[in-house]
Design an enzyme around this catalytic site. Structure first.
Site, PDB file in Angstrom:
ATOM      1  N   CYS A 324       0.837  -1.206   0.000  1.00 23.82           N
ATOM      2  CA  CYS A 324       0.000   0.000   0.000  1.00 23.82           C
ATOM      3  C   CYS A 324       0.874   1.259   0.000  1.00 23.82           C
ATOM      4  O   CYS A 324       1.483   1.575  -1.003  1.00 23.82           O
ATOM      5  CB  CYS A 324      -0.982  -0.029   1.172  1.00 23.82           C
ATOM      6  SG  CYS A 324      -2.316   1.186   1.023  1.00 23.82           S
ATOM      7  N   HIS A 416      -3.811  -5.197   1.546  1.00 26.98           N
ATOM      8  CA  HIS A 416      -3.425  -5.568   2.894  1.00 26.98           C
ATOM      9  C   HIS A 416      -3.942  -6.972   3.191  1.00 26.98           C
ATOM     10  O   HIS A 416      -4.946  -7.417   2.635  1.00 26.98           O
ATOM     11  CB  HIS A 416      -4.033  -4.597   3.913  1.00 26.98           C
ATOM     12  CG  HIS A 416      -3.446  -3.230   3.878  1.00 26.98           C
ATOM     13  ND1 HIS A 416      -2.185  -2.943   4.353  1.00 26.98           N
ATOM     14  CD2 HIS A 416      -3.959  -2.053   3.430  1.00 26.98           C
ATOM     15  CE1 HIS A 416      -1.948  -1.652   4.209  1.00 26.98           C
ATOM     16  NE2 HIS A 416      -2.996  -1.088   3.640  1.00 26.98           N
TER      17      HIS A 416
END
Length: 464
Positions: A324, A416
């Protein structure tokens, strides 16, 4: 409808872990159980239906055997420089985020109250976690998370203290003494948490404390070794063990979603890297998520970690991976047309450009990973489940959306949760975790059974 509340004398008294244990224990009794924390503060969050909640309530719902949802943590505060972003029922509330802290509570209380009332109506038991301490008298007028919640739920309170810190009896007595009488009467038991020592040395402390307060000590809980992630960040771990692949995770100041690396610690020697030399000897270097990518980029440069990451990427056999915000940092450029995060040239290890948008993207995703070259080839074609929580939108050199990117020994992905996938861990590190979340929840419930007054716990929710 019933509720039980776990409060603490201080932060880090073990409230989250004990609440998780109680959620599984009450579920074992055949009850439908929901966790609840009115207001949490953490940059570790999980995406659920409706938005994002703190990771502690996500874990507690899993322990209770129910689907996590935004009502279980109706207010999440995500720390920012000098303030915090307010997430209300899973979504950022920009207007409240701009208000001073003391002006937020009354605006948020109806949200808290409604979420709690709905859960009380729908579940047999709501296990409520407090925050900080109920005796923070400087904050009592703005309380929407401790005794005000206990009163709204008509919940008996167990008050926990971290005895490993020392001063436990003073903490318990001082907390009780600072509360008004009607709040004192809500406290039904004291819990000595994280005990490691000779139990014969505790008397006459609990007995004297009960004479002073009228509150019995209902549990002496040992120091619990567990595999659950830390709520607020990554705890400092023991020195690196031999025999497992060495992994360095860069811990910049605004690092977020560090909870997703808890399972990694079962299959790798994980070190949290804050100095350039911490990357020495690492076979894999991970740049995790970031709440403030531009400010963490400045920290990387000021600390010399930027050069250390670039140098690691040039060493044969070393993998560098960004998750991310880490993916964004590994790219070439950060653009910020709306003043969301900050702009600048990134590390330049992947041909990516990130633009920060006004709105946060929150979603769960199931994807099949693309074909990779060495040293990522074992990941090729793996089906994975994860979640996205980001304001950056990233494109590659061709202008295509970049959910996953790789070039040589440098790679990144936006999802994630992949480090919680046994197949991903096996592909990258050659082993799967031997202990599951569910097994950990069962062990926590066993601790409740062995070390707390279960007859009291049953009576608190009307069980015989």
């Amino acid at each position: 409808m019933s509720a039980v509340m776990l409060q603490g004398c201080t932060s880090w008294a073990g409230k989250s872990l004990l609440t998780t244990a109680l959620c599984r224990w009450y579920a074992r009794q055949g009850l439908t159980v929901a966790p609840f924390k009115a207001q949490n503060m953490s940059n570790n969050a999980r995406v659920v239906d409706g938005g994002e909640i703190g990771v502690a309530q996500w874990l507690q719902a899993r322990a209770a055997g129910v689907e996590p949802e935004v009502r279980m943590n109706p207010v999440l505060l995500k720390p920012e420089s000098g303030t915090s972003q307010v997430v209300r029922l899973g979504r950022v509330d920009a207007e409240l985020s701009r208000r001073p802290w003391r002006d937020r509570s009354e605006a948020l209380w109806p949200t808290v109250e409604n979420a709690l009332a709905e859960l009380l109506d729908e579940y047999d038991v709501v296990v409520i976690e407090g925050a900080g301490s109920p005796a923070e008298i400087n904050l009592a007028a703005n309380d929407i998370v401790n005794m005000r919640v206990a009163e709204r739920a008509d919940a008996p309170v167990l008050l926990a203290v971290d005895i490993d810190r020392g001063g436990a009896f003073a903490h318990l007595y001082g907390t009780w003494a600072l509360l008004p009488p009607h709040h004192q009467r809500r406290i039904r038991g004291f819990v000595l948490n994280r005990f490691r020592g000779d139990a014969s040395l505790l008397p006459p402390g609990p007995e004297q404390l009960e004479r002073l307060t009228g509150v019995p000590t209902v549990g002496v809980v040992p120091m619990i070794r567990h595999d659950l992630p830390d709520e607020d960040g990554a705890a400092l771990r023991a020195p690196v063990r031999g025999g497992l692949p060495p992994v360095a995770i860069v811990r910049y100041p605004a690092a977020s979603n560090l909870d997703e690396f808890a399972a990694l610690e079962q299959v790798a020697d994980v070190r949290w890297a804050t100095q350039p030399w911490h990357l020495d000897g690492a076979a894999t270097v991970i740049l995790p998520g970031s709440k403030h990518v531009a400010s963490d980029l400045r920290w990387l440069r000021a600390s010399g970690m930027d050069d250390a990451v670039v140098a690691a990427s040039a060493r044969p056999g070393v993998r560098v991976l960004g998750v991310c915000g880490g993916l964004q940092l590994l790219g070439r450029r950060l653009d910020d047309p709306f003043g969301v995060d900050g702009a600048g040239d990134a590390l330049g290890l992947l041909p990516l450009t990130t633009t920060f948008e006004r709105d946060k993207l929150l979603r769960r995703r199931s994807v099949t990973l693309p074909a990779f070259g060495a040293p990522w080839a074992a990941l090729s074609g793996l089906p994975v489940d994860g979640y996205e929580i980001r304001q950056g939108r990233t494109v590659d050199a061709d202008g295509s959306d970049a959910l996953v990117a790789a070039e040589g020994n440098v790679a990144g992905w936006y999802l994630h949760g992949l480090f919680e996938d046994p197949a991903v861990l096996e592909a990258l590190f050659g082993a799967r975790p031997s202990r599951t979340l569910d097994a950990t929840f069962e062990r926590l419930a066993d601790v409740v059974e062995a070390h707390l007054d279960t007859r009291l716990l049953r009576s608190l929710v009307g069980l015989s």
